[in-house]
Scaffold this active site. Structure first.
Site, PDB file in Angstrom:
ATOM      1  N   GLU A 178       9.936  15.887  15.123  1.00 29.44           N
ATOM      2  CA  GLU A 178      10.389  15.696  13.751  1.00 29.44           C
ATOM      3  C   GLU A 178       9.677  16.728  12.862  1.00 29.44           C
ATOM      4  O   GLU A 178       8.445  16.717  12.771  1.00 29.44           O
ATOM      5  CB  GLU A 178      10.029  14.273  13.311  1.00 29.44           C
ATOM      6  CG  GLU A 178      10.561  13.898  11.962  1.00 29.44           C
ATOM      7  CD  GLU A 178      10.162  12.477  11.571  1.00 29.44           C
ATOM      8  OE1 GLU A 178       9.012  12.086  11.820  1.00 29.44           O
ATOM      9  OE2 GLU A 178      11.020  11.791  11.006  1.00 29.44           O
ATOM     10  N   GLU A 206       9.603   0.897  10.922  1.00 32.64           N
ATOM     11  CA  GLU A 206      10.667   1.908  10.741  1.00 32.64           C
ATOM     12  C   GLU A 206       9.997   3.264  10.887  1.00 32.64           C
ATOM     13  O   GLU A 206       9.214   3.656  10.032  1.00 32.64           O
ATOM     14  CB  GLU A 206      11.302   1.781   9.354  1.00 32.64           C
ATOM     15  CG  GLU A 206      11.981   0.463   9.087  1.00 32.64           C
ATOM     16  CD  GLU A 206      13.194   0.235   9.947  1.00 32.64           C
ATOM     17  OE1 GLU A 206      13.746   1.215  10.479  1.00 32.64           O
ATOM     18  OE2 GLU A 206      13.567  -0.929  10.132  1.00 32.64           O
ATOM     19  N   CYS A 265      13.839  10.413   6.756  1.00 28.48           N
ATOM     20  CA  CYS A 265      13.777   9.979   8.166  1.00 28.48           C
ATOM     21  C   CYS A 265      15.111  10.178   8.870  1.00 28.48           C
ATOM     22  O   CYS A 265      15.154  10.499  10.048  1.00 28.48           O
ATOM     23  CB  CYS A 265      13.350   8.518   8.243  1.00 28.48           C
ATOM     24  SG  CYS A 265      14.431   7.437   7.302  1.00 28.48           S
ATOM     25  N   LYS A 273       0.860  -1.192   0.000  1.00 24.69           N
ATOM     26  CA  LYS A 273       0.000   0.000   0.000  1.00 24.69           C
ATOM     27  C   LYS A 273       0.889   1.232   0.000  1.00 24.69           C
ATOM     28  O   LYS A 273       1.487   1.579   1.009  1.00 24.69           O
ATOM     29  CB  LYS A 273      -0.938   0.054   1.213  1.00 24.69           C
ATOM     30  CG  LYS A 273      -2.020   1.116   0.963  1.00 24.69           C
ATOM     31  CD  LYS A 273      -2.512   1.821   2.190  1.00 24.69           C
ATOM     32  CE  LYS A 273      -1.739   3.013   2.642  1.00 24.69           C
ATOM     33  NZ  LYS A 273      -1.857   4.236   1.817  1.00 24.69           N
TER      34      LYS A 273
END
Ligand code: TAP
Length: 502
Positions: A405, A275, A309, A200
């Site tokens: 983040e 992750e 990331c 997906k």
């Protein structure tokens, strides 16, 4: 500074890529293109114009994809039973097909994500080819152990061994920031292990994984082995979590959704790898060559408009050199051209979506209010989700810019003096994805690396995970590892066979 490079998107995109977008492919299930489900718009982040449309898979479409993957795993002509040599051959063919299709794949990434075409071509697509080639080498080398267990069984003769078997049907849920490459981190080892896969993609960047499905079809990956369903996370992603036939969730994305998936996995003890997000410190020691490293520190955080990331966006510089470093970084930052991903001059494309633009803009506005902007800060371009690369310093210790983040082209600079305090700051973060260290004293750099609690430590090099090294996070940055031999292990179950032979 602050003006956009020329927007040449529509003129520069290849005819094949345009045709692919216009063909509105649908889901790829059991070797067929399925045009079903409600429609979603694809928006070009450079122009805010409609680029094309997707179909959204609901529960019944997702269940069809999972059933197809199940049959391709359990049935008579299965991917597992096809044997390791054939799996290797087909994975190498797929790697070759990706390489041959590099121009189209990088056009699709550039137009849908906003990553500059040259970076898409020479980095994301090139690394994807490398990832498929790396894992194509594994199928014929997957091996167990034989062990002499006679003495512990109280005598007698035994033949005891372990085998490594594929986990089964894998649901791979992929983020938008590196759609093809992060997809490859899961798809390539899963297929190498003998698993079948339902992917997906993220709703905002789906085209490139549909193109990968077309390439898989072209090279003869058997029906049902590799499937792609498109749609929003809350609909299509959730349907995958609710689908009974999945044996493993392989997820990359935010920590918030990662927690949701962890809970869904717990209900049926589905295998899991997560992750997740990061807030990665780039630590500069007092003996670092400041002018030499300033460009690398900037690009480690600004590449892909900071939507990486492992982005080293939290610079922590020793007080003795912090001022000089900040000046060198600001000078470099001023030169970075913002604009169309298809202009050769562009270094920084738009961020991926309006949602991302609003989120990053709110951090910048807050940075302007509570800190000092050393460079950049422009967010009011006439159209497109463009954000000028920005460096902020002098933020209060509790500023959310320093702890959350941002996932946009924003660097914060802090200072340190005491090594113990520095380690305390790094190791008390809720994230533990990676850190980078910059300096000249290698013994000291290694000693600090040993005490840092993150999944990866990069020394004197910008953070980017090489395919042969495991990558993943400590604490809220994840569970399990992608890449390297460890990345393959996550798609294998170990079985022990103990036979008395006398
Ligand atoms: P998310 O919002 O978490 O989305 C990731 C994927 O999950 C997308 O495909 C999303 O679909 C789907 N999803 C959303 N809600 C879901 C639900 N209820 N059930 C199942 N799936 C659902 O992350 P993102 O914004 O795409 O990606 C950015 C994040 O990924 C950052 O935090 C970044 O650090 C992280 N990331 C981590 C790594 C590593 S190696 N640690 C690598 C790359 C990115 P939709 O987008 O269609 O809603």
């Amino acid at each position: 500074m602050g003006n956009l490079t020329k927007n040449t998107a529509r003129e520069s995109i290849s005819r094949d890529a345009l045709q692919f977008i216009q063909s509105e492919k649908g889901h790829y299930i059991n070797g067929d293109w399925v045009h079903a489900g409600s429609r979603l718009d694809i928006i070009d982040p450079s122009t805010e114009e409609l680029l094309g449309r997707l179909y959204e898979a609901d529960q019944s479409i997702v269940d069809d994809a999972v059933s197809a993957a199940r049959r391709a795993f359990d049935g008579d002509t299965t991917w597992r039973k096809i044997g390791p040599h054939e799996r290797e051959r087909l994975l190498h063919k797929l790697a070759d097909a990706i390489e041959a299709d590099s121009e189209v794949l990088s056009d699709l990434i550039a137009v849908e994500l906003g990553l500059p075409k040259q970076a898409a071509l020479h980095f994301e697509v090139a690394k994807t080819v490398q990832t498929f080639r790396y894992y194509a080498g594994f199928p014929t080398k997957i091996a167990g152990q034989t062990l002499d267990i006679g003495p512990e069984m109280g005598g007698g003769e035994f033949f005891s061994y372990t085998t490594h078997e594929p986990v089964g049907v894998v649901a791979a849920i992929i983020p938008w920031n590196a759609p093809l490459l992060v997809g490859a981190w899961k798809i390539a080892p899963a297929l190498a292990a003998g698993c079948t896969v339902v992917v997906k993609p993220a709703e905002d960047v789906s085209l490139v994984l549909l193109r990968l499905a077309k390439l898989a079809e072209d090279v003869g990956i058997p029906k049902g082995v590799f499937n792609v369903v498109t749609g929003r996370g809350s609909i299509t992603g959730q349907a995958l979590l609710d689908s009974e036939g999945v044996d493993k969730f392989a997820f990359t994305g935010s920590t918030a959704i990662g927690k949701h998936i962890y809970r869904a996995a717990a209900d049926r003890i589905v295998r899991i790898s997560l992750e997740l997000g990061g807030k990665n410190p780039a630590v500069v020691l007092e003996d670092a060559d400041v002018s030499a490293i300033a460009p690398a520190l900037c690009m480690a955080a600004f590449a892909n408009s900071g939507q990486i990331c492992v982005s080293g966006s939290k610079v922590i510089a020793h007080k003795a050199i912090a001022g000089k470093l900040a000046t060198a970084m600001a000078e470099f930052c001023e030169k970075l051209k913002v604009g169309s991903p298809f202009s050769q001059e562009t270094v920084i494309g738009p961020v991926c979506s309006k949602v991302q633009f609003d989120k990053v803009s709110s951090f910048i506005t807050e940075g302007k209010q509570s800190g000092r902007v050393l460079s950049g800060g422009k967010i009011d371009y006439p159209k497109g989700y463009f954000i000028q690369p920005t460096i902020v310093c002098d933020l209060p210790a509790d500023s959310r810019l320093l702890h959350e983040e941002i996932f946009g082209p924003v660097i914060t600079i802090e200072t340190w003096e005491n090594e113990e305090d520095l380690l305390q700051t790094i190791n008390s973060s809720k994230f533990g994805l990676c850190a980078s260290l910059w300096g000249d004293n290698h013994g000291r750099l290694q000693r600090i690396a040993k005490r840092i609690r993150t999944g990866t430590v990069f020394i004197n090099t910008p953070a980017f995970p090489p395919v042969s090294m495991p990558t993943g996070g400590f604490r809220e940055s994840g569970v399990g590892r992608d890449l390297g031999a460890k990345g393959l292990e996550g798609f294998l179950e170990v079985k022990s066979v103990i036979a008395r032979i006398n």
